[in-house]
Design a protein around this motif. Structure first.
Motif, mmCIF file in Angstrom:
data_model
loop_
_atom_site.group_PDB
_atom_site.id
_atom_site.type_symbol
_atom_site.label_atom_id
_atom_site.label_comp_id
_atom_site.label_asym_id
_atom_site.label_seq_id
_atom_site.Cartn_x
_atom_site.Cartn_y
_atom_site.Cartn_z
ATOM 1 N N ARG A 102 -2.777 -0.412 -8.952
ATOM 2 C CA ARG A 102 -3.653 -0.158 -7.800
ATOM 3 C C ARG A 102 -3.913 1.335 -7.649
ATOM 4 O O ARG A 102 -3.014 2.158 -7.845
ATOM 5 C CB ARG A 102 -2.997 -0.693 -6.517
ATOM 6 C CG ARG A 102 -2.690 -2.183 -6.572
ATOM 7 C CD ARG A 102 -3.951 -3.018 -6.598
ATOM 8 N NE ARG A 102 -4.685 -2.948 -5.364
ATOM 9 C CZ ARG A 102 -4.496 -3.795 -4.336
ATOM 10 N NH1 ARG A 102 -3.595 -4.772 -4.425
ATOM 11 N NH2 ARG A 102 -5.209 -3.658 -3.226
ATOM 12 N N VAL A 103 -5.142 1.656 -7.316
ATOM 13 C CA VAL A 103 -5.532 3.055 -7.118
ATOM 14 C C VAL A 103 -5.058 3.518 -5.740
ATOM 15 O O VAL A 103 -5.292 2.839 -4.734
ATOM 16 C CB VAL A 103 -7.052 3.228 -7.242
ATOM 17 C CG1 VAL A 103 -7.463 4.665 -6.954
ATOM 18 C CG2 VAL A 103 -7.526 2.807 -8.635
ATOM 19 N N LEU A 104 -4.403 4.665 -5.706
ATOM 20 C CA LEU A 104 -3.915 5.224 -4.451
ATOM 21 C C LEU A 104 -4.995 6.049 -3.766
ATOM 22 O O LEU A 104 -5.911 6.558 -4.426
ATOM 23 C CB LEU A 104 -2.695 6.097 -4.716
ATOM 24 C CG LEU A 104 -1.432 5.338 -5.140
ATOM 25 C CD1 LEU A 104 -0.401 6.293 -5.700
ATOM 26 C CD2 LEU A 104 -0.859 4.564 -3.963
ATOM 27 N N PRO A 105 -4.906 6.203 -2.448
ATOM 28 C CA PRO A 105 -5.881 7.052 -1.751
ATOM 29 C C PRO A 105 -5.863 8.482 -2.293
ATOM 30 O O PRO A 105 -4.816 8.992 -2.712
ATOM 31 C CB PRO A 105 -5.392 7.021 -0.297
ATOM 32 C CG PRO A 105 -4.592 5.757 -0.180
ATOM 33 C CD PRO A 105 -3.948 5.562 -1.520
ATOM 34 N N VAL A 106 -7.005 9.113 -2.280
ATOM 35 C CA VAL A 106 -7.116 10.490 -2.756
ATOM 36 C C VAL A 106 -6.152 11.381 -1.977
ATOM 37 O O VAL A 106 -6.056 11.300 -0.748
ATOM 38 C CB VAL A 106 -8.567 11.000 -2.602
ATOM 39 C CG1 VAL A 106 -8.655 12.487 -2.957
ATOM 40 C CG2 VAL A 106 -9.505 10.184 -3.472
ATOM 41 N N GLY A 107 -5.406 12.192 -2.702
ATOM 42 C CA GLY A 107 -4.489 13.118 -2.063
ATOM 43 C C GLY A 107 -3.104 12.572 -1.804
ATOM 44 O O GLY A 107 -2.220 13.302 -1.344
ATOM 45 N N PHE A 108 -2.875 11.293 -2.105
ATOM 46 C CA PHE A 108 -1.548 10.707 -1.861
ATOM 47 C C PHE A 108 -0.549 11.315 -2.841
ATOM 48 O O PHE A 108 -0.814 11.431 -4.034
ATOM 49 C CB PHE A 108 -1.604 9.190 -2.026
ATOM 50 C CG PHE A 108 -0.447 8.480 -1.373
ATOM 51 C CD1 PHE A 108 -0.584 7.933 -0.116
ATOM 52 C CD2 PHE A 108 0.788 8.387 -2.009
ATOM 53 C CE1 PHE A 108 0.483 7.284 0.501
ATOM 54 C CE2 PHE A 108 1.854 7.757 -1.406
ATOM 55 C CZ PHE A 108 1.701 7.204 -0.141
ATOM 56 N N ASP A 109 0.608 11.696 -2.341
ATOM 57 C CA ASP A 109 1.639 12.340 -3.150
ATOM 58 C C ASP A 109 2.163 11.381 -4.219
ATOM 59 O O ASP A 109 2.762 10.355 -3.881
ATOM 60 C CB ASP A 109 2.783 12.779 -2.235
ATOM 61 C CG ASP A 109 3.915 13.469 -2.979
ATOM 62 O OD1 ASP A 109 3.822 13.641 -4.207
ATOM 63 O OD2 ASP A 109 4.917 13.821 -2.318
#
Length: 311
Positions: A102-109
């Protein structure tokens, strides 16, 4: 690859060739990997270069001479665009297992994101046990899986009771455990009753040794549920049926355990501040790949809930 979490249970069992895993060495570890997309195949629709993706794995030619135990501890790995497979009419039996990517939200650590794997696995397992409003959950163990179950119980509005290492008592109480019994207690039932716990509705053994389960089995309410999440005693786990209720449910995780399906709920809980990765991780225990032995030892020694390898 960006980062891979150390799983003190699975990685230790693979390294020591636990019978459940049936390892053939040499082997490449890593099932808690987070990677960044650097190239896409021609049929990929839902990933793009730069995306950060969870639970990436690896593939090798049949004649490589290596076995993969997921294989994310490598410079590069793979993710499958399961949504594109679904769009293109592939049967669910072929794409569903890849919903862990799954693709994580932009900027997620990405380091914090290593916790998604543990949280999704345990969240799916926990809710597969069908907890009910007002249930009391007894958790055996004080590793990352046990802490995750404690978090899930609290977030579901349930009471959590933990038996485990005294040095982690404050961590678990901080996560919402209402009663904590040190594992060194000689009589778990007496200690729990002394703390006002006369019965429980769910028992989850995150270690996998039947001795501990049999010591608390008498407290399980009639019709209650128990699950064995740990693997330490996989070959000789033996439940003393005469010690518990005449009627109970055993949950193995089969048929309803679905890590990928838990992703959106876990992401929501993280976003709402109800799951905190830094309760598990420590900036003092982030290691380069060449220091993997230090990372493993820190995890196995209990210095940190989860060590992390960066690439």
């Amino acid at each position: 690859m960006i980062v891979c979490g150390i799983c003190s249970g699975t990685d230790r069992n693979v390294i020591h060739n636990h019978p459940y895993h049936n390892v053939h060495y040499p082997v490449i570890l890593g099932h808690e990997g987070i990677g960044r997309v650097i190239a896409c195949g021609a049929k990929v629709k839902h990933f793009k270069v730069g995306d950060v993706v969870t639970r990436v794995v690896n593939r090798l030619p049949p004649d490589s001479g290596y076995e993969l135990k997921w294989g994310a501890m490598a410079e590069r790995a793979l993710a499958v665009d399961w949504q594109a497979m679904k769009d293109d009419g592939y049967p669910e039996s072929e794409w569903h297992k890849h919903t862990i990517h799954r693709v994580l939200p932009v900027g997620f650590d990405p380091i914090a994101a290593t916790m998604f794997i543990t949280w999704r696995e345990t969240y799916s397992y926990f809710h597969g046990m069908k907890p009910r409003t007002g249930d009391t959950v007894l958790i055996i163990g004080t590793g990352a899986n046990a802490l995750s179950f404690t978090d899930h119980a609290r977030n579901a509005g349930l009471s959590a009771i933990v038996i485990g290492s005294p040095k982690r008592e404050q961590i678990f109480k901080g996560a919402g455990a209402q009663v904590f019994i040190p594992h060194v207690a000689t009589d778990y039932s007496a200690a729990l009753k002394g703390a006002g716990v006369n019965g429980v509705d769910i028992i989850i053994d995150t270690i996998g040794t039947s001795d501990s389960m049999n010591r608390v089995f008498p407290l399980l309410h009639m019709g209650g549920a128990l699950g064995v999440y740990g693997l330490n005693g996989f070959d000789d786990y033996a439940l003393s049926l005469t010690k518990g209720p005449a009627r109970f449910r055993y949950y193995s995780g089969e048929n309803s355990y679905d890590e990928g399906a838990a992703h959106d709920d876990v992401l929501r809980l993280v976003t709402e501040g109800k799951l905190d990765p830094w309760r598990y991780l420590s900036k003092d225990h982030i290691y380069l790949c060449e220091d993997i032995n230090k990372a493993l030892q820190a995890s196995w020694n209990g210095d940190v809930m989860k060590s992390v390898i960066i690439f």
